[in-house]
Design an enzyme around this catalytic site. Structure first.
Site, PDB file in Angstrom:
ATOM      1  N   TYR A   1      15.118  31.917   3.635  1.00 24.24           N
ATOM      2  CA  TYR A   1      13.921  32.698   3.965  1.00 24.24           C
ATOM      3  C   TYR A   1      13.888  33.105   5.434  1.00 24.24           C
ATOM      4  O   TYR A   1      14.284  32.324   6.308  1.00 24.24           O
ATOM      5  CB  TYR A   1      12.659  31.863   3.703  1.00 24.24           C
ATOM      6  CG  TYR A   1      12.276  31.762   2.250  1.00 24.24           C
ATOM      7  CD1 TYR A   1      12.139  32.891   1.447  1.00 24.24           C
ATOM      8  CD2 TYR A   1      12.013  30.515   1.691  1.00 24.24           C
ATOM      9  CE1 TYR A   1      11.762  32.774   0.116  1.00 24.24           C
ATOM     10  CE2 TYR A   1      11.636  30.386   0.365  1.00 24.24           C
ATOM     11  CZ  TYR A   1      11.510  31.536  -0.419  1.00 24.24           C
ATOM     12  OH  TYR A   1      11.138  31.416  -1.717  1.00 24.24           O
TER      13      TYR A   1
ATOM     14  N   ARG B   1     -11.053  -0.114  14.535  1.00 25.43           N
ATOM     15  CA  ARG B   1     -10.866   0.685  13.326  1.00 25.43           C
ATOM     16  C   ARG B   1     -11.802   0.138  12.244  1.00 25.43           C
ATOM     17  O   ARG B   1     -12.796   0.754  11.936  1.00 25.43           O
ATOM     18  CB  ARG B   1      -9.386   0.626  12.916  1.00 25.43           C
ATOM     19  CG  ARG B   1      -9.000   1.605  11.859  1.00 25.43           C
ATOM     20  CD  ARG B   1      -7.501   1.628  11.609  1.00 25.43           C
ATOM     21  NE  ARG B   1      -7.002   0.409  10.978  1.00 25.43           N
ATOM     22  CZ  ARG B   1      -5.750   0.238  10.557  1.00 25.43           C
ATOM     23  NH1 ARG B   1      -4.856   1.213  10.746  1.00 25.43           N
ATOM     24  NH2 ARG B   1      -5.370  -0.869   9.970  1.00 25.43           N
TER      25      ARG B   1
ATOM     26  N   LYS C   1       0.840  -1.205   0.000  1.00 28.80           N
ATOM     27  CA  LYS C   1       0.000   0.000   0.000  1.00 28.80           C
ATOM     28  C   LYS C   1       0.876   1.256   0.000  1.00 28.80           C
ATOM     29  O   LYS C   1       2.085   1.181   0.268  1.00 28.80           O
ATOM     30  CB  LYS C   1      -0.895  -0.004   1.236  1.00 28.80           C
ATOM     31  CG  LYS C   1      -0.129   0.062   2.558  1.00 28.80           C
ATOM     32  CD  LYS C   1      -1.028  -0.194   3.754  1.00 28.80           C
ATOM     33  CE  LYS C   1      -0.227  -0.155   5.046  1.00 28.80           C
ATOM     34  NZ  LYS C   1      -1.011  -0.672   6.180  1.00 28.80           N
TER      35      LYS C   1
END
Ligand SMILES: *Cc1c(COP(=O)(O)O)cnc(C)c1O
Length: 366
Positions: free
Chosen positions: A263, A135, A37
């Protein structure tokens, strides 16, 4: 086409080594399901699944139907379990010969309705039980309902039943894990007795394989371990690192004391120094939390801290004492420890680091 000089290298010989390590922990005949996955844990789903198919893994699992379609379109023939298929995708799933995890009455009945309508016979399905994760999954008290439904139809065939451990990596939760294993075993026994045929039973992920041999049943689901990680640092050294992230130096700057870099003037030089700019940033999955000296990369064998703020497409590193020039290779990580160091710097776990690198980074196998 991807010409990015920043490359994630996938070492397939390490995958083979790690697969064989886990196979050596199994009883003869125990099947291996490779979990691929999330683009095979952020590596490359096609490189990994083609290689693992050659290594004769018995099954693949993906999270979503689209991930399974990607594998089928690339010619993968091994059975593919879709862990979280989504009701809206069931017809597509059947079209691509993918096997659904059915985890609730709604998706189970919807699937049977569809398989009857399409006049399928013995289409492989998988049923998940919730033994504590809360779940996805049926309760053990749903067993009678499921057995009754399965016996009264022939469009679906129960290929496996499974469950998932909550804390397989955590020795402090072993009582909880052992109770989950007991609960699953009792469900498995009910199916064995009443179904008339024997589905595959599985509940171990990587850490479950290591810590709970009694939870191997007749298949294990191996994911993170393929990439060289377990919950046990000692075992990690028996495994090999798979993923290495490499880039090149774009530019070198001489910085005077008191000048700033990047930055928001996120770094102020305390001395005359030399910096290098690299073509990787937070849009590539190099988290902003890796900046400000929290992590280092390797240039020509030396550690170079990441200074200032991570930009979207670039980072700057301190190479004051390192011989280097534009175009030189930089190793962002090439060991399990490097990956764990990145995870620590971002207060997260290895799983999240592996899956963080975006598609802008080129993947190659070696
Ligand atoms: C992701 C997943 C696995 C693999 O877990 P690892 O810890 O990576 O081995 C196994 N089973 C299920 C249900 C999963 O979602």
């Amino acid at each position: 086409m991807n010409n990015n000089p920043t490359v994630l290298e996938i070492d397939l010989s390490s995958i083979e080594h790690n697969l064989n390590f886990f196979r050596s922990k199994l009883q003869k005949g125990t099947k291996v399901l490779a979990v691929v996955k999330a683009s095979a844990y952020g590596s490359d789903p096609l490189i990994l699944s083609h290689f693992l198919e050659q290594q004769h893994v018995d099954y693949f699992a993906v999270a979503y139907t689209d991930e399974g379609i990607t594998l089928r379109n690339a010619g993968i023939k091994t059975p593919i379990l879709v862990l979280h298929p989504q009701i809206s995708n069931l017809e597509l799933l059947i079209e691509y010969d993918l096997e659904p995890n059915l985890y609730s009455k709604k998706i189970f009945l919807d699937f049977l309705h569809l398989s009857n309508r399409l006049k399928l016979t013995a289409y492989p399905i998988h049923i998940k039980f919730n033994t504590g994760l809360n779940r996805l999954g049926f309760k053990s008290s749903d067993t009678d309902f499921l057995l009754e439904q399965l016996k009264n139809q022939d469009s679906a065939y129960l290929s496996s039943i499974f469950s998932h451990l909550v804390a397989s990596e955590d020795g402090n939760e072993s009582v909880y894990s052992i109770n989950q294993i007991k609960a699953f075993k009792s469900i498995a026994d009910d199916f064995t007795t009443s179904l008339g045929y024997q589905p595959v039973m599985h509940m171990s992920n990587t850490s479950g394989i290591i810590n709970y041999p009694e939870a191997h049943f007749n298949m294990v689901r191996l994911g993170l371990g393929l990439f060289g990680f377990t919950n046990d640092p000692k075992l990690n050294s028996s495994l090999k690192n798979v993923l290495s992230l490499k880039t090149v130096i774009s530019q070198i700057h001489q910085i005077d004391m008191g000048q700033s870099v990047g930055y928001n003037r996120g770094f102020i030089s305390q001395k005359d120094m030399k910096t290098a700019t690299l073509p990787i940033g937070h849009a590539d999955g190099f988290f902003r939390s890796f900046g400000q000296g929290m992590t280092s990369v390797e240039v020509n064998g030396h550690k170079a801290p990441v200074i200032g703020n991570v930009c979207m497409d670039m980072i700057m590193i301190d190479v004051t004492n390192i011989q280097c020039e534009e175009g030189d290779q930089v190793i962002i990580f090439d060991s399990q420890q490097d990956i764990l160091d990145l995870a620590n710097a971002a207060s997260t776990i290895s799983y999240e680091i592996l899956t963080a690198f975006t598609s802008r980074i080129r993947r190659i196998s070696i």
